[in-house]
Write an enzyme that holds these catalytic residues in place. Structure first.
Site, PDB file in Angstrom:
ATOM      1  N   LYS A 267      40.545  21.464 -11.675  1.00  0.00           N
ATOM      2  CA  LYS A 267      39.867  20.483 -12.541  1.00  0.00           C
ATOM      3  C   LYS A 267      39.997  20.930 -13.999  1.00  0.00           C
ATOM      4  CE  LYS A 267      35.212  18.759 -13.741  1.00  0.00           C
ATOM      5  NZ  LYS A 267      33.777  18.685 -13.373  1.00  0.00           N
ATOM      6  N   ASP A 272      33.025  18.131 -21.069  1.00  0.00           N
ATOM      7  CA  ASP A 272      32.297  17.156 -20.260  1.00  0.00           C
ATOM      8  C   ASP A 272      30.975  16.812 -20.944  1.00  0.00           C
ATOM      9  OD1 ASP A 272      31.247  15.524 -18.352  1.00  0.00           O
ATOM     10  OD2 ASP A 272      30.869  17.117 -16.865  1.00  0.00           O
ATOM     11  N   LYS A 279      25.040  13.662 -21.010  1.00  0.00           N
ATOM     12  CA  LYS A 279      24.236  14.817 -20.610  1.00  0.00           C
ATOM     13  C   LYS A 279      23.184  15.099 -21.674  1.00  0.00           C
ATOM     14  CE  LYS A 279      27.743  17.437 -18.025  1.00  0.00           C
ATOM     15  NZ  LYS A 279      27.026  17.486 -16.737  1.00  0.00           N
ATOM     16  N   ASP A 290      34.317  23.333 -18.503  1.00  0.00           N
ATOM     17  CA  ASP A 290      34.538  22.444 -17.359  1.00  0.00           C
ATOM     18  C   ASP A 290      36.021  22.364 -16.974  1.00  0.00           C
ATOM     19  OD1 ASP A 290      33.256  21.010 -15.409  1.00  0.00           O
ATOM     20  OD2 ASP A 290      33.303  19.103 -16.493  1.00  0.00           O
ATOM     21  N   ASP A 349      29.167  10.805 -15.375  1.00  0.00           N
ATOM     22  CA  ASP A 349      29.115  12.268 -15.409  1.00  0.00           C
ATOM     23  C   ASP A 349      29.643  12.894 -14.117  1.00  0.00           C
ATOM     24  OD1 ASP A 349      28.671  14.748 -16.469  1.00  0.00           O
ATOM     25  OD2 ASP A 349      26.497  14.729 -16.172  1.00  0.00           O
ATOM     26  N   GLU A 351      32.578  12.959 -13.057  1.00  0.00           N
ATOM     27  CA  GLU A 351      33.959  12.650 -13.449  1.00  0.00           C
ATOM     28  C   GLU A 351      34.982  13.577 -12.798  1.00  0.00           C
ATOM     29  OE1 GLU A 351      32.100  14.684 -15.060  1.00  0.00           O
ATOM     30  OE2 GLU A 351      33.514  16.327 -15.366  1.00  0.00           O
ATOM     31  N   ARG A 353      35.402  14.571  -9.718  1.00  0.00           N
ATOM     32  CA  ARG A 353      35.975  13.992  -8.498  1.00  0.00           C
ATOM     33  C   ARG A 353      36.909  12.835  -8.809  1.00  0.00           C
ATOM     34  NH1 ARG A 353      29.932  12.888  -6.486  1.00  0.00           N
ATOM     35  NH2 ARG A 353      29.647  14.646  -7.916  1.00  0.00           N
TER      36      ARG A 353
HETATM   37  N1  BES Z   1      30.865  19.565 -14.863  1.00  0.00           N
HETATM   38  C1  BES Z   1      29.711  19.093 -14.203  1.00  0.00           C
HETATM   39  C2  BES Z   1      29.146  20.109 -13.218  1.00  0.00           C
HETATM   40  C3  BES Z   1      28.536  21.322 -13.825  1.00  0.00           C
HETATM   41  C4  BES Z   1      27.186  21.351 -14.150  1.00  0.00           C
HETATM   42  C5  BES Z   1      29.285  22.449 -14.019  1.00  0.00           C
HETATM   43  C6  BES Z   1      26.624  22.488 -14.681  1.00  0.00           C
HETATM   44  C7  BES Z   1      28.724  23.578 -14.546  1.00  0.00           C
HETATM   45  C8  BES Z   1      27.387  23.606 -14.871  1.00  0.00           C
HETATM   46  C9  BES Z   1      30.036  17.817 -13.436  1.00  0.00           C
HETATM   47  O1  BES Z   1      30.997  17.010 -13.987  1.00  0.00           O
HETATM   48  C10 BES Z   1      28.770  17.033 -13.398  1.00  0.00           C
HETATM   49  O2  BES Z   1      28.342  16.616 -14.422  1.00  0.00           O
HETATM   50  N2  BES Z   1      28.213  16.857 -12.217  1.00  0.00           N
HETATM   51  C11 BES Z   1      26.997  16.159 -12.068  1.00  0.00           C
HETATM   52  C12 BES Z   1      27.128  15.258 -10.865  1.00  0.00           C
HETATM   53  C13 BES Z   1      26.054  14.232 -10.749  1.00  0.00           C
HETATM   54  C14 BES Z   1      26.156  13.237 -11.881  1.00  0.00           C
HETATM   55  C15 BES Z   1      26.195  13.557  -9.429  1.00  0.00           C
HETATM   56  C16 BES Z   1      25.883  17.178 -11.892  1.00  0.00           C
HETATM   57  O3  BES Z   1      26.122  18.227 -11.294  1.00  0.00           O
HETATM   58  O4  BES Z   1      24.800  16.940 -12.396  1.00  0.00           O
HETATM   59 ZN    ZN Z   2      32.378  17.981 -15.169  1.00  0.00          ZN
HETATM   60 MN    MN Z   3      30.177  15.711 -15.447  1.00  0.00          MN
END
Ligand code: BES
Ligand code: ZN
Ligand code: MN
Length: 499
Positions: A267, A272, A279, A290, A349, A351, A353
């Site tokens: 990835k 992000d 966020k 990210d 968010d 993203e 996947r």
């Molecule tokens: N890049 C984030 C995941 C992440 C969060 C990595 C904190 C490192 C530290 C990912 O893209 C994300 O935002 N995931 C969301 C998914 C949710 C919207 C279903 C998450 O984990 O909150």
């Molecule tokens: Zn992310």
């Molecule tokens: Mn995200």
């Protein structure tokens, strides 16, 4: 730094080795390691222990100078715990970290390490620990500071002593450790680099550099080509930014031409922000990491390239920014992925996947032996496993159980561990959408698992595993920065496959 192997035989006792500093181990209960025992001429080391100047406690150390009968100018004693028969891995690792920090601060530019290895580990392992420790001690993150950090880095040459019978194997192990550390450092450097420098274009250029240096094939697909491939899911994440997306394909064909390749998919979100599902502001700077999956894949490719590993490995990296703007994808938008499955984007968010699913469809063309995707995919994996283990997800059948075992074992071997998580139809149901084939989020419960279930739907044609590295690839707090994980796990996995 220049590393070498010092072969020990009965004709060259340790006391005769000329070096600016010899490093040996001592234990609680006044016991000496065999190497220290050889140096205990006139009982100097015994006397130091007796006086209480050094204990065997891990982390303790004592520098002695000009011992009669010892060719080394200095001797550094390191505490290795209380059991000479069983040095723990942790004790060995901390001792080498202490030694590296202290030695870099001394006037000795050339040193020799003569330590007993940890219980259950061979010299290959201890060589790697030393190379990692000496490099880590001087790792700086001051590339963007106008006044550079002043960390002592005086050691220029490190000789690692091993028994003569192991010397030639040790030389190979040393070369491999150096290659691994170079890969780790590349991953760290990319993870720490701010998003205004570490752009998708920078990642693509890094892949090109690796390809030139290590004679790999490289292809960078641009937006037009991605449109032609119908990667609409990937492109939807890139819709809100002016930074052009890139799709990196880097090929190390070290195996037989006909052998099916291992494919690593990383990835590569270079920032992000969450997109329209923005966020919160606090800590958002950390979302520059990210692209940790992409960074670790590039680091691994660099490592196996330098090792000239006899295995076919293809790295595939979808990379872009996730930003909000008037052209950004909206919650509720529906896109058709390269696989043909339609996706309702309920949260912009989620993203990772969305970019991975198109990459996972793309790699079908390689008829892979196995595909592993590596992604900072969910915050939820940090809730599950903290910062110690990466989350490992695969289907639950015989072939995938075997792959999972292989990955878990490589993690243990490399001190870069993963923990297996479940996926199943029950979790999959959370991804139902009223308007498309699949939704991109599955609600709050089991967020890491539903994310893995989403990816799984795009991997039916090959053996696949997913590593969620959101918890392991980065450290917050005072020592904020990239860890380079899981370069060691991946490199060890590939080395094991190459045999
Ligand atoms: N890049 C984030 C995941 C992440 C969060 C990595 C904190 C490192 C530290 C990912 O893209 C994300 O935002 N995931 C969301 C998914 C949710 C919207 C279903 C998450 O984990 O909150
Ligand atoms: Zn992310
Ligand atoms: Mn995200």
């Amino acid at each position: 730094m220049d590393f070498s192997i010092k072969s020990l035989d009965t004709k060259t006792p340790i006391s005769n080795i000329k070096t600016a500093c010899m490093v040996v181990g001592v234990f609680d209960n006044k016991k000496l390691s065999p190497e220290a025992a050889e140096l205990n001429i006139k009982g100097v080391i015994d006397a130091a222990i007796k006086s209480g100047d050094i204990t065997g406690k891990v982390g303790s150390s004592l520098l002695l100078r000009k011992i009669d009968g010892v060719a080394a100018e200095r001797v550094l004693l390191l505490g290795l715990g209380d059991n000479p028969e069983k040095v723990s891995e942790k004790a060995y690792t901390s001792a080498t970290q202490v030694a590296a920090r202290q030695l870099h601060a001394l006037g000795a530019s050339e040193v020799c390490i003569a330590l007993p290895t940890a219980d259950g580990r061979d010299f290959t392992w201890s060589i790697r620990q030393n190379v990692v420790a000496f490099n880590e001690a001087i790792f700086r993150s001051d590339a963007y500071k106008s006044k550079k950090d002043t960390i002592p880095a005086n050691v220029k040459k490190v000789a690692i002593a091993v028994a003569a019978k192991n010397a030639s194997a040790a030389k190979i192990a040393l070369a491999q450790s150096i290659a691994l550390v170079n890969g780790l450092e590349l991953a760290k450097e990319l993870g720490n680099m701010p998003a205004n420098f570490c752009t998708p274009t920078h990642l693509a250029n890094t892949a090109k550099k690796i390809a030139t240096e290590f004679k790999m094939g490289v292809e960078i697909l641009e937006r037009k080509q991605l449109q032609a491939l119908k990667m609409n899911s990937f492109l939807s994440v890139s819709a809100g930014t002016v930074e052009p997306p890139k799709f990196i394909v880097l090929k190390h064909m070290g195996g037989k031409a006909k052998d099916a390749p291992v494919v690593l998919v990383g990835k590569g979100i270079t920032f992000d922000s969450g997109g329209i599902s923005l966020k919160p502001g606090v800590g958002m700077d950390e979302m520059k990491y990210d692209m940790g999956g992409a960074g670790s894949v590039l680091g691994t490719m660099r490592a196996i390239g330098e090792m000239k590993l006899k295995l076919n490995v293809i790295a595939v990296i979808p990379t872009c920014e996730n930003m909000p703007s008037g052209t950004a994808t909206r919650p509720g938008d529906i896109v058709t992925s390269m696989s043909g499955q339609t996706i309702e984007i309920l949260n912009t968010d989620a993203e990772g996947r969305l970019i991975l699913c198109d990459a996972l469809t793309y790699v079908e063309r390689f008829k892979p032996a196995a595909v592993i995707d590596i992604a900072t995919l969910t915050g939820a994996i940090i809730t599950c496993l903290g910062h110690h283990n990466a989350g490992l997800f695969t289907r639950h059948d015989e072939t995938h159980d075997k792959l999972a075992e292989e990955i878990l074992a490589a993690g243990k071997q490399a001190n870069d561990t993963a923990w297996r998580m479940p996926i199943s139809e029950l979790y999959n149901e959370q991804l139902k959408s009223n308007f498309a084939d699949i939704a991109n989020i599955g609600g709050p419960p089991a967020g890491s698992i539903t994310a893995a279930c989403f990816l799984e739907r795009f991997t039916k044609k090959y053996t696949w595993a997913h590593l969620d590295i959101a918890g392991v690839s980065w450290k917050s707090g005072a020592a904020k920065g990239s860890t380079g994980r899981p370069v060691s796990l991946l490199t060890t996995f590939l080395m094991n496959r190459a045999g």
